[in-house]
Scaffold this motif. Structure first.
Motif, PDB file in Angstrom:
ATOM      1  N   GLY A  27     -28.181 -26.043 -28.863  1.00 44.09           N
ATOM      2  CA  GLY A  27     -28.872 -24.773 -29.041  1.00 44.09           C
ATOM      3  C   GLY A  27     -29.172 -24.434 -30.484  1.00 44.09           C
ATOM      4  N   GLY A  28     -28.671 -25.218 -31.451  1.00 49.31           N
ATOM      5  CA  GLY A  28     -28.917 -24.915 -32.856  1.00 49.31           C
ATOM      6  C   GLY A  28     -28.305 -23.588 -33.259  1.00 49.31           C
ATOM      7  N   ALA A  29     -27.012 -23.401 -32.974  1.00 49.12           N
ATOM      8  CA  ALA A  29     -26.370 -22.109 -33.195  1.00 49.12           C
ATOM      9  C   ALA A  29     -26.255 -21.781 -34.669  1.00 49.12           C
ATOM     10  CB  ALA A  29     -24.983 -22.119 -32.575  1.00 49.12           C
ATOM     11  N   ARG A  30     -26.401 -20.513 -34.999  1.00 43.37           N
ATOM     12  CA  ARG A  30     -26.105 -19.990 -36.319  1.00 43.37           C
ATOM     13  C   ARG A  30     -24.865 -19.117 -36.193  1.00 43.37           C
ATOM     14  NH1 ARG A  30     -31.288 -18.429 -35.475  1.00 43.37           N
ATOM     15  NH2 ARG A  30     -30.620 -16.266 -35.486  1.00 43.37           N
ATOM     16  N   ALA A  31     -24.276 -18.773 -37.327  1.00 41.57           N
ATOM     17  CA  ALA A  31     -23.032 -18.000 -37.301  1.00 41.57           C
ATOM     18  C   ALA A  31     -23.214 -16.663 -36.601  1.00 41.57           C
ATOM     19  CB  ALA A  31     -22.519 -17.789 -38.728  1.00 41.57           C
ATOM     20  N   ASP A  33     -25.068 -15.978 -34.153  1.00 44.34           N
ATOM     21  CA  ASP A  33     -25.441 -16.137 -32.757  1.00 44.34           C
ATOM     22  C   ASP A  33     -24.260 -15.972 -31.811  1.00 44.34           C
ATOM     23  OD1 ASP A  33     -27.746 -18.819 -33.488  1.00 44.34           O
ATOM     24  OD2 ASP A  33     -28.134 -16.693 -33.240  1.00 44.34           O
ATOM     25  N   TRP A  34     -23.058 -15.878 -32.330  1.00 44.58           N
ATOM     26  CA  TRP A  34     -21.869 -15.959 -31.490  1.00 44.58           C
ATOM     27  C   TRP A  34     -21.322 -14.587 -31.104  1.00 44.58           C
ATOM     28  CZ3 TRP A  34     -19.710 -20.377 -29.488  1.00 44.58           C
ATOM     29  CH2 TRP A  34     -20.243 -21.585 -29.965  1.00 44.58           C
ATOM     30  N   GLN A  35     -20.878 -14.515 -29.834  1.00 49.95           N
ATOM     31  CA  GLN A  35     -20.192 -13.323 -29.333  1.00 49.95           C
ATOM     32  C   GLN A  35     -18.943 -13.747 -28.573  1.00 49.95           C
ATOM     33  OE1 GLN A  35     -22.518 -10.601 -26.990  1.00 49.95           O
ATOM     34  NE2 GLN A  35     -24.107 -10.348 -28.540  1.00 49.95           N
ATOM     35  N   ALA A  36     -18.010 -12.809 -28.405  1.00 43.01           N
ATOM     36  CA  ALA A  36     -16.814 -13.019 -27.585  1.00 43.01           C
ATOM     37  C   ALA A  36     -16.749 -11.923 -26.532  1.00 43.01           C
ATOM     38  CB  ALA A  36     -15.553 -13.010 -28.450  1.00 43.01           C
ATOM     39  N   TRP A  37     -16.525 -12.318 -25.280  1.00 43.24           N
ATOM     40  CA  TRP A  37     -16.399 -11.377 -24.175  1.00 43.24           C
ATOM     41  C   TRP A  37     -14.977 -11.459 -23.633  1.00 43.24           C
ATOM     42  CZ3 TRP A  37     -21.385 -12.287 -20.728  1.00 43.24           C
ATOM     43  CH2 TRP A  37     -22.512 -12.013 -21.524  1.00 43.24           C
ATOM     44  N   ASN A  38     -14.313 -10.319 -23.551  1.00 45.03           N
ATOM     45  CA  ASN A  38     -12.945 -10.247 -23.057  1.00 45.03           C
ATOM     46  C   ASN A  38     -12.901  -9.317 -21.850  1.00 45.03           C
ATOM     47  OD1 ASN A  38     -11.610 -11.678 -25.457  1.00 45.03           O
ATOM     48  ND2 ASN A  38     -12.707  -9.994 -26.460  1.00 45.03           N
ATOM     49  N   ARG A  39     -12.328  -9.800 -20.750  1.00 45.41           N
ATOM     50  CA  ARG A  39     -12.344  -9.036 -19.509  1.00 45.41           C
ATOM     51  C   ARG A  39     -10.989  -9.085 -18.816  1.00 45.41           C
ATOM     52  NH1 ARG A  39     -17.751 -12.079 -17.135  1.00 45.41           N
ATOM     53  NH2 ARG A  39     -19.321 -10.952 -18.362  1.00 45.41           N
ATOM     54  N   ILE A  40     -10.718  -8.039 -18.067  1.00 47.16           N
ATOM     55  CA  ILE A  40      -9.568  -8.022 -17.158  1.00 47.16           C
ATOM     56  C   ILE A  40     -10.020  -7.388 -15.852  1.00 47.16           C
ATOM     57  CG2 ILE A  40      -8.733  -5.853 -18.188  1.00 47.16           C
ATOM     58  CD1 ILE A  40      -5.903  -6.757 -17.375  1.00 47.16           C
ATOM     59  N   MET A  41      -9.721  -8.062 -14.751  1.00 49.11           N
ATOM     60  CA  MET A  41     -10.137  -7.584 -13.427  1.00 49.11           C
ATOM     61  C   MET A  41      -8.932  -7.467 -12.518  1.00 49.11           C
ATOM     62  SD  MET A  41     -12.610  -9.362 -10.541  1.00 49.11           S
ATOM     63  CE  MET A  41     -14.174  -8.948 -11.319  1.00 49.11           C
ATOM     64  N   VAL A  42      -8.900  -6.401 -11.721  1.00 49.09           N
ATOM     65  CA  VAL A  42      -7.876  -6.204 -10.697  1.00 49.09           C
ATOM     66  C   VAL A  42      -8.590  -6.123  -9.356  1.00 49.09           C
ATOM     67  CG1 VAL A  42      -6.039  -4.728  -9.833  1.00 49.09           C
ATOM     68  CG2 VAL A  42      -6.360  -5.005 -12.306  1.00 49.09           C
ATOM     69  N   ASP A 204     -32.658 -15.108 -24.156  1.00 47.06           N
ATOM     70  CA  ASP A 204     -33.524 -13.976 -23.862  1.00 47.06           C
ATOM     71  C   ASP A 204     -34.944 -14.295 -24.302  1.00 47.06           C
ATOM     72  OD1 ASP A 204     -31.428 -12.459 -22.802  1.00 47.06           O
ATOM     73  OD2 ASP A 204     -30.848 -11.755 -24.791  1.00 47.06           O
ATOM     74  N   ILE A 205     -35.841 -13.339 -24.157  1.00 44.50           N
ATOM     75  CA  ILE A 205     -37.236 -13.562 -24.522  1.00 44.50           C
ATOM     76  C   ILE A 205     -37.361 -13.858 -26.018  1.00 44.50           C
ATOM     77  CG2 ILE A 205     -39.509 -12.480 -24.703  1.00 44.50           C
ATOM     78  CD1 ILE A 205     -38.910 -10.980 -22.140  1.00 44.50           C
ATOM     79  N   ALA A 206     -36.663 -13.104 -26.863  1.00 43.90           N
ATOM     80  CA  ALA A 206     -36.818 -13.246 -28.311  1.00 43.90           C
ATOM     81  C   ALA A 206     -35.565 -13.758 -29.008  1.00 43.90           C
ATOM     82  CB  ALA A 206     -37.232 -11.901 -28.926  1.00 43.90           C
ATOM     83  N   THR A 207     -34.437 -13.820 -28.322  1.00 41.09           N
ATOM     84  CA  THR A 207     -33.179 -14.206 -28.961  1.00 41.09           C
ATOM     85  C   THR A 207     -32.405 -15.171 -28.073  1.00 41.09           C
ATOM     86  OG1 THR A 207     -31.961 -12.343 -27.992  1.00 41.09           O
ATOM     87  CG2 THR A 207     -32.990 -11.987 -30.158  1.00 41.09           C
ATOM     88  N   ALA A 208     -31.417 -15.810 -28.685  1.00 41.22           N
ATOM     89  CA  ALA A 208     -30.501 -16.688 -27.956  1.00 41.22           C
ATOM     90  C   ALA A 208     -29.127 -16.561 -28.589  1.00 41.22           C
ATOM     91  CB  ALA A 208     -30.982 -18.136 -28.000  1.00 41.22           C
ATOM     92  N   ILE A 209     -28.092 -16.485 -27.760  1.00 41.64           N
ATOM     93  CA  ILE A 209     -26.736 -16.335 -28.286  1.00 41.64           C
ATOM     94  C   ILE A 209     -25.791 -17.288 -27.566  1.00 41.64           C
ATOM     95  CG2 ILE A 209     -27.013 -13.918 -28.974  1.00 41.64           C
ATOM     96  CD1 ILE A 209     -25.522 -13.104 -26.442  1.00 41.64           C
ATOM     97  N   HIS A 210     -24.679 -17.592 -28.244  1.00 40.16           N
ATOM     98  CA  HIS A 210     -23.588 -18.372 -27.673  1.00 40.16           C
ATOM     99  C   HIS A 210     -22.411 -17.432 -27.435  1.00 40.16           C
ATOM    100  CE1 HIS A 210     -25.588 -22.203 -28.480  1.00 40.16           C
ATOM    101  NE2 HIS A 210     -25.922 -21.703 -29.644  1.00 40.16           N
TER     102      HIS A 210
END
Length: 220
Positions: A27-31, A33-42, A204-210
């Motif tokens: 994907g040719g990531a740049r710094a 471009d990165w996100q972290a998702w943290n979840r907890i489900m019950v 997305d249409i204009a962006t891309a993220i990891h």
């Protein structure tokens, strides 16, 4: 037999790690471009057909490190047949945009059909999603195809899915607005708990993220 299962576990874990290492290169990531998702489900199963669930989520960008979204939802799932699952849920989110926090309400209804072959499980899910901002409303159809590896006597459950977001607005109906590719590894813990570790490439249409993420699931 135990050796065969261990070899399969090692193979799929190695394959998963290889995908994680290669996808940022593809994907040719740049710094930024990165996100972290943290979840907890019950999740609470009322009976064999009906279950309730609630999930908390926190998302942040990694460079710079800052909050991007906080959300909570409540869902109801009904399984009329073994191969079919119906769902509906409401979600409230606080989203940071241009340094300002704003709210968003979201409603989703969907259905998922699944079938198994040996140690593989295939599923197709279709959702209608409606999001309400203060100034506008967004409607999307979300189509997802998923494959799970369910090995007997294994604590490791690799999976992969691809999901397409289609606009459901009259002026641009069926236009693709987002595509996600996600390999993940679910790890069975004690007491009906599961840890889901995943990587996701979002275009997305204009962006891309990891995205790298973890979800802790507790079932009763």
């Amino acid at each position: 037999m135990n050796g065969l299962i261990a070899n399969k576990n090692t193979f799929f874990l190695s394959l998963f790690c290889l995908l994680l290492s290669l996808m940022p290169v593809w994907g040719g990531a740049r710094a930024d471009d990165w996100q972290a998702w943290n979840r907890i489900m019950v999740r609470y199963r009322l009976n064999s057909r009906l279950s309730l669930a609630s999930r908390l989520e926190y998302r942040q960008t990694l460079t710079p490190y800052q909050a991007e979204r906080v959300g909570a939802n409540a869902s109801l799932t009904y399984r009329p047949f073994r191969f079919l699952e119906l769902e509906g849920f409401y979600e409230f989110q606080q989203i940071k945009n241009s340094g300002q926090w704003r709210w968003r309400h979201r409603y989703i209804v969907g259905a998922q059909a699944s079938a198994g072959y040996q140690w593989l499980k295939f599923s197709f899910r279709e959702r209608f999603q409606q999001s309400f901002f203060k100034e506008r409303t967004e409607n999307h159809l979300r189509s997802r195809v998923r494959v799970d590896c369910l090995l007997a006597n294994s604590l490791l459950m690799p999976y992969f899915f691809s999901e397409i977001f289609l606009s459901a607005r009259r002026e641009n109906f069926s236009e693709i607005t987002r595509v996600r590719y996600r390999p993940g590894l679910r790890i069975a813990l004690s007491g009906g708990q599961t840890l889901d570790l995943f990587y996701c490439r979002q275009n997305d249409i204009a962006t891309a993220i990891h995205i790298v993420g973890a979800e802790w699931v507790i079932e009763f």
